[in-house]
Scaffold this motif. Structure first.
Motif, PDB file in Angstrom:
ATOM      1  N   PHE A 168      49.251  34.972  38.325  1.00 31.24           N
ATOM      2  CA  PHE A 168      49.320  36.067  39.284  1.00 31.24           C
ATOM      3  C   PHE A 168      48.011  36.186  40.064  1.00 31.24           C
ATOM      4  CE2 PHE A 168      49.047  40.625  40.437  1.00 31.24           C
ATOM      5  CZ  PHE A 168      50.209  40.720  41.196  1.00 31.24           C
ATOM      6  N   ASN A 169      46.915  35.943  39.390  1.00 31.76           N
ATOM      7  CA  ASN A 169      45.586  35.931  40.016  1.00 31.76           C
ATOM      8  C   ASN A 169      44.775  34.838  39.325  1.00 31.76           C
ATOM      9  OD1 ASN A 169      43.065  36.324  41.072  1.00 31.76           O
ATOM     10  ND2 ASN A 169      42.775  38.393  40.244  1.00 31.76           N
ATOM     11  N   THR A 170      44.649  33.689  39.968  1.00 30.57           N
ATOM     12  CA  THR A 170      43.992  32.532  39.341  1.00 30.57           C
ATOM     13  C   THR A 170      42.494  32.562  39.611  1.00 30.57           C
ATOM     14  OG1 THR A 170      44.492  31.199  41.299  1.00 30.57           O
ATOM     15  CG2 THR A 170      46.066  31.108  39.472  1.00 30.57           C
ATOM     16  N   SER A 171      41.846  33.611  39.115  1.00 30.10           N
ATOM     17  CA  SER A 171      40.416  33.781  39.372  1.00 30.10           C
ATOM     18  C   SER A 171      39.565  32.743  38.648  1.00 30.10           C
ATOM     19  CB  SER A 171      39.977  35.189  38.942  1.00 30.10           C
ATOM     20  OG  SER A 171      40.234  35.403  37.558  1.00 30.10           O
ATOM     21  N   TRP A 172      40.069  32.164  37.568  1.00 29.78           N
ATOM     22  CA  TRP A 172      39.319  31.128  36.851  1.00 29.78           C
ATOM     23  C   TRP A 172      39.404  29.785  37.556  1.00 29.78           C
ATOM     24  CZ3 TRP A 172      41.769  32.424  31.440  1.00 29.78           C
ATOM     25  CH2 TRP A 172      41.246  33.635  30.989  1.00 29.78           C
ATOM     26  N   TYR A 173      40.471  29.567  38.297  1.00 28.91           N
ATOM     27  CA  TYR A 173      40.701  28.283  38.971  1.00 28.91           C
ATOM     28  C   TYR A 173      41.373  28.581  40.301  1.00 28.91           C
ATOM     29  CZ  TYR A 173      42.140  23.363  39.529  1.00 28.91           C
ATOM     30  OH  TYR A 173      42.318  22.072  39.979  1.00 28.91           O
TER      31      TYR A 173
END
Length: 335
Positions: free
Chosen positions: A121-126
């Motif tokens: 939903f939110n790929t803040s790590w990648y």
């Protein structure tokens, strides 16, 4: 477009993806020893404008899903495909976030971030995984999208879809996506609208049988010249507005032009690993081994090295993810 041709084009798309992420930032290109320039611009940076892999993947997906749709039997494997995609995404996150977090000093401490990243939903790590959640939504919405588009003639669907893509591209280019990105409940629906035109273009290619008609009518080496001209035009204009049209023209010309068999076999191999490689390669060129990757110096060497290491890691991910599938299958057989 046959299943083999779809895999070939997925192979082309992942090569474009890796090239784009390696050479679309001047700060990274300046770390390379470039020998070819267009004016003052390194050739690899200039050529990166022709890499539009997201549109390629969406057109191929729209083509395949519309093929299933017109058979009238329903997409019985939709949920299993999504489940397998999430399994591989989760496996890749487990494999790469641990060394990444050790390297950056970040850890699994924020429950909301864990849920957001593993659901995509939110790929803040990648960040390069931003495509996953909107793509899954388009897959689930595809029966209703196709029921709507099948009511109208292709000559109306294509310009309307192109206009929608142009408008959303204008919003991104003029205002950026930073405001939307702060609120993913708004950002993801916007991305679905932005990606839908390419998806619909693929469905229209299948509906009209245009690729097959081109292959029957033309099979000339001159198509390679046409493809090169299309690439040059996109590199010179450098606008995302051409995205779906460019990807569609590239796919049609590439599949209609004569090719060596060994090229097709190599592209099919990469195509079979394309989604894994998409979700793997940026860990090396951005997140964990950035300096080591660009220390190879020469753009071609960097490019080949990243393709090879991403492919090898894809085999590892497949092996890891095959274990739970094997266990599930064994349990089902016992019942």
């Amino acid at each position: 477009m046959t299943k083999q041709e779809t895999q070939i084009m997925k192979g082309v798309a992942i090569l474009l993806m890796i090239f784009l992420h390696l050479f679309n930032q001047m700060s990274n290109v300046e770390l390379c020893r470039s020998f070819i320039y267009i004016g003052d611009i390194p050739f690899v940076y200039w050529l990166s404008a022709a890499a539009n892999p997201v549109a390629f993947f969406l057109i191929l997906s729209g083509y395949g899903m519309h093929f299933i749709h017109v058979r009238g039997k329903g997409d019985i494997h939709r949920w299993s495909r999504i489940g397998k995609l999430y399994l591989h995404w989760g496996g890749i996150l487990v494999l790469f976030t641990i060394p990444s977090f050790i390297y950056t000093g970040r850890y699994y401490v924020d429950f909301q971030q864990i849920i957001s990243n593993y659901t995509a939903f939110n790929t803040s790590w990648y960040g390069e995984g931003w495509f996953l959640f909107p793509f899954i939504c388009l897959s689930l919405l595809s029966p209703w999208i196709f029921k709507l588009t099948d009511r109208y003639k292709v000559r109306w669907i294509l310009p309307i879809s192109f206009l929608l893509g142009t408008c959303t591209s204008f919003i991104i280019s003029r205002y950026g996506a930073q405001y939307l990105y702060k609120n993913h409940w708004l950002y993801n629906p916007f991305l679905i609208l932005h990606l839908a035109p390419s998806f619909i273009f693929g469905a229209m290619l299948q509906r009209t049988g245009f690729i097959h008609k081109m292959q029957e009518k033309y099979n000339s080496r001159w198509l390679w010249l046409a493809l090169i001209l299309v690439v040059i035009i996109v590199c010179v204009t450098r606008t995302a507005a051409w995205g779906p049209l460019y990807a569609m023209a590239f796919i049609v010309l590439f599949l209609s032009a004569p090719r060596w068999q060994w090229v097709d076999k190599g592209l099919m191999l990469l195509g079979n690993h394309s989604m894994n490689m998409w979700l793997i390669h940026a860990w090396f060129c951005y997140y964990i081994f950035h300096d080591l990757t660009y220390s190879l110096g020469y753009p071609l060497l960097i490019y080949i090295a990243l393709i090879v290491i991403s492919l090898l890691c894809s085999y590892l991910v497949n092996a890891i993810c095959s274990l739970p599938l094997f266990i599930i299958e064994k349990c089902q057989n016992k019942k």
